[in-house]
Design a protein around this motif. Structure first.
Motif, short mmCIF file in Angstrom:
data_model
loop_
_atom_site.label_atom_id
_atom_site.label_comp_id
_atom_site.label_asym_id
_atom_site.label_seq_id
_atom_site.Cartn_x
_atom_site.Cartn_y
_atom_site.Cartn_z
N PRO A 40 0.84 -1.21 0.00
CA PRO A 40 0.00 0.00 0.00
C PRO A 40 0.88 1.26 0.00
O PRO A 40 2.02 1.23 0.45
CB PRO A 40 -0.78 -0.09 1.31
N LYS A 41 0.27 2.34 -0.45
CA LYS A 41 1.00 3.60 -0.51
C LYS A 41 1.56 3.97 0.87
O LYS A 41 0.87 3.86 1.88
CB LYS A 41 0.04 4.70 -0.99
N LYS A 45 -6.87 -8.67 3.53
CA LYS A 45 -7.61 -7.74 2.67
C LYS A 45 -7.65 -6.40 3.36
O LYS A 45 -7.98 -6.31 4.54
CB LYS A 45 -9.05 -8.27 2.48
N ALA A 53 -8.74 -2.33 3.93
CA ALA A 53 -9.86 -1.40 3.77
C ALA A 53 -9.36 -0.14 3.06
O ALA A 53 -8.16 0.12 3.02
CB ALA A 53 -10.45 -1.05 5.13
N GLN A 54 -10.30 0.60 2.53
CA GLN A 54 -9.97 1.87 1.89
C GLN A 54 -9.14 2.72 2.85
O GLN A 54 -9.50 2.88 4.01
CB GLN A 54 -11.29 2.58 1.53
N GLY A 55 -8.02 3.23 2.40
CA GLY A 55 -7.24 4.14 3.23
C GLY A 55 -6.25 3.46 4.16
O GLY A 55 -5.50 4.13 4.86
N ASP A 56 -6.26 2.11 4.22
CA ASP A 56 -5.31 1.41 5.08
C ASP A 56 -3.88 1.65 4.59
O ASP A 56 -3.60 1.57 3.39
CB ASP A 56 -5.58 -0.10 5.08
N ASP A 70 -1.21 -0.86 8.86
CA ASP A 70 -2.46 -1.63 8.93
C ASP A 70 -2.29 -2.97 8.24
O ASP A 70 -2.78 -4.00 8.70
CB ASP A 70 -3.60 -0.86 8.25
#
Lengths: 96, 493
Positions: free
Chosen positions: A92-93, B336, B338-341, B345
């Protein structure tokens, strides 16, 4: 050195990068405290002048020539990645 | 042909060389037993295609007159060993789907010697457990049974122990960090040896506690342990702690002649509250070795009672560091998101989903004892106590003791689920007789020595001098002959 309270348990879980739900923290704190209490028997041992063990069998680690012995295995290295793109591990970013 | 799966390694080796049967027939007998033995949940990833191909190749080698020790012998491999292209997940959900791109040194050596892999075997998650109840595959089951309860085969090498005891394979690999070869061997009536630290390469074995981990064989007899260990052992440049010393012919050293050998009996192993049966078995073992000509000597290992607490500082500390690599990036499970993780996280969710409760606990204990402010009080103190525990053994050996006899476990096999509500520390007590050996880096072997009143097997442990696996196996061979343990579990599965 006594028990672990809920705040400490939360801190340890974060240091270990393991998400623990808030409702699970009291039980975790209790279990960790029990394990630490067990370890505190070690305080009864006189360790004056005893060096902490670094190697169980006295051995001199081998050395080898400082040369490349491996490489060119990008596909194998990435084969098990949950997400790999264009030859890289994808995560992730990261914005700090 | 039927019943070939019940052979020992030595019998099968000799039979293959005499052309009494083929490696293919031997392998088919084991594959059939594995199919019939699913209730034991010992084999978690069967590899029949690999086994058949290896058996055909082994038969060709035998026909060509090139048959090394393990040629054509069907084995089970603990899930902790990385096997190329075959699931190797340390019984953890965090490694679900992981298929290594490389072969561990031990399995590579075994395959090079012609051995046949039947499949991967059940175990406690990351080898953390003493009952095989922390596995992501579910419990492995002991083939021994005395009533309607299902019993634990012990842990962490519980699948290996169950598979060997039930004749699903001729022998199996195990690993031992605090007793994980010797305790399950004792609980299932088989032989298991943990070699001297550095004797067997750790390369390609999923790490638990690197200063304590050693791989070793789990077999039906002491002679088999000698044969198998010879094929596993040896220097490996890929493991910096692997010892560059020659591997003797362990099998040739099993003569059974132990006249004049000095056997130490450590008084600190006579624990308060120890079942009378364990005590009686130990006395019987002493008498058997004395009758075989050994000199029995009472010795003292004064720091014994501190071994378990020291172990449960050091092992989790090393585990918390080793298991930091399971972060959802390079291999295995990723949660999996979540949006913004963000990336933290991802780490925290992945590790919460992937690791079971006991593994999580040990990682957190390790994190705590290594954290600023506690490092000296716990971790360094434990390493100092470890030095004292090793010194106890050094002094005994310097005093002329050749091997030490102790019980292997504090009880016979207990029921699966019986410890579910117990405190984690109660489960740790299973390792009370075995853990000292890992802390001191010594070789230790569990030999089946009798049955308890219910009819369940009990083992005795022998502890040897560093690098003297040959001498240790010889004492074990004498003990095995004197004990004459031949009981097998009645087949209910």
């Amino acid at each position: 050195m006594s028990g672990i309270d809920i705040d400490t348990a939360r801190k340890v879980a974060h240091l270990a990068r393991i998400r623990v739900a808030p409702e699970a923290l009291p039980k975790l704190a209790e279990q960790l405290s029990g394990i630490l209490a067990f370890m505190e028997q070690l305080n009864a041992v006189d360790v004056t002048g005893v060096e902490p063990m670094t190697s169980v069998t006295p051995m001199r680690l081998k050395r080898r020539a400082d040369v490349v012995t491996d490489g060119d295995r990008q596909a194998a290295v990435l084969a098990n990645a949950p997400d790999a793109r264009e030859g890289f591990f994808a995560v992730p970013k990261v914005v700090e | 042909m039927s019943g070939l799966n019940t052979l020992t390694l030595a019998e099968a080796r000799d039979g293959l060389r005499a052309r009494d049967f083929t490696a293919v027939e031997l392998t088919e007998a084991c594959l059939g037993a594995i199919d019939a033995g699913r209730a034991l949940n010992a084999v978690v990833h069967a590899t029949p295609d690999i086994a058949r191909a290896q058996a055909i190749a082994a038969d060709a080698r035998i026909a060509g007159g090139d048959a090394p020790a393990m040629c054509g012998l069907p084995l089970g491999i603990k899930d902790l060993f990385c096997t190329k292209g075959v699931p190797s997940q340390a019984a953890s959900n965090i490694l679900r789907g992981f298929k290594p791109e490389y072969e561990s040194t031990v399995t590579a050596k075994l395959f090079g010697a012609g051995a046949v892999m039947l499949g991967k075997l059940n175990m406690d998650e990351f080898a953390m457990g003493s009952s095989n109840e922390t596995s992501c595959y579910g419990n492995a089951v002991n083939p021994w049974k005395v009533d309607d309860r299902l019993l634990t085969p012990g842990g962490s090498s519980g699948g290996s122990a169950a598979a060997v005891a039930a004749d699903l394979c001729l022998a199996a690999t195990g690993t031992d960090t605090g007793g994980s070869i010797r305790q399950p061997a004792a609980l299932t009536g088989i032989v298991g040896i943990k070699p001297t630290y550095g004797r067997v390469s750790r390369w390609g074995i999923v790490a638990f506690a690197s200063s304590l981990d050693q791989a070793g064989p789990m077999t039906k007899t002491v002679r088999d342990a000698a044969i198998f260990l010879g094929a596993m052992a040896g220097h490996d440049p890929q493991d910096s702690t692997s010892a560059d010393i020659p591997v003797p012919d362990f099998e040739a050293m099993c003569t059974g002649d132990i006249r004049g050998r000095v056997i130490g009996i450590p008084r600190e192993y006579r624990m308060e509250g120890m079942p009378a049966e364990i005590d009686a078995l130990w006395d019987k073992g002493v008498a058997m070795l004395r009758d075989a000509g050994a000199v029995i000597r009472d010795i003292s290992l004064p720091h014994t009672k501190y071994a378990l607490p020291a172990y449960y500082v050091i092992a989790p500390a090393e585990a918390s560091s080793n298991l930091a690599r399971y972060d959802g990036v390079r291999f295995g499970h990723r949660a999996k998101l979540a949006q913004g993780d963000g990336i933290t996280d991802m780490y925290e969710k992945t590790r919460a989903e992937g690791f079971g409760a006991e593994v999580q606990r040990r990682i957190m204990v390790g994190t705590y004892v290594l954290s600023a402010g506690f490092y000296d009080a716990y971790y360094n103190r434990a390493r100092r106590v470890r030095a004292l525990i090793k010194r106890d053994f050094d002094l005994a050996f310097a005093d002329g003791v050749d091997a030490i006899l102790t019980p292997a476990t504090p009880s016979a096999a207990f029921g699966l689920g019986e410890m579910a509500s117990a405190d984690p520390v109660e489960m740790y007590l299973n390792d009370v007789f075995t853990v000292t050996v890992n802390l001191a880096g010594l070789p230790g072997i569990s030999v089946p020595a009798g049955l308890d009143a219910q009819g369940l097997p009990l083992g005795l442990q022998l502890i040897g001098r560093p690098w003297d696996e040959g001498g240790l196996l010889n004492v074990a061979y004498a003990l095995e002959r004197a004990a004459g343990f031949v009981a097998k579990p009645a087949q209910w599965w």
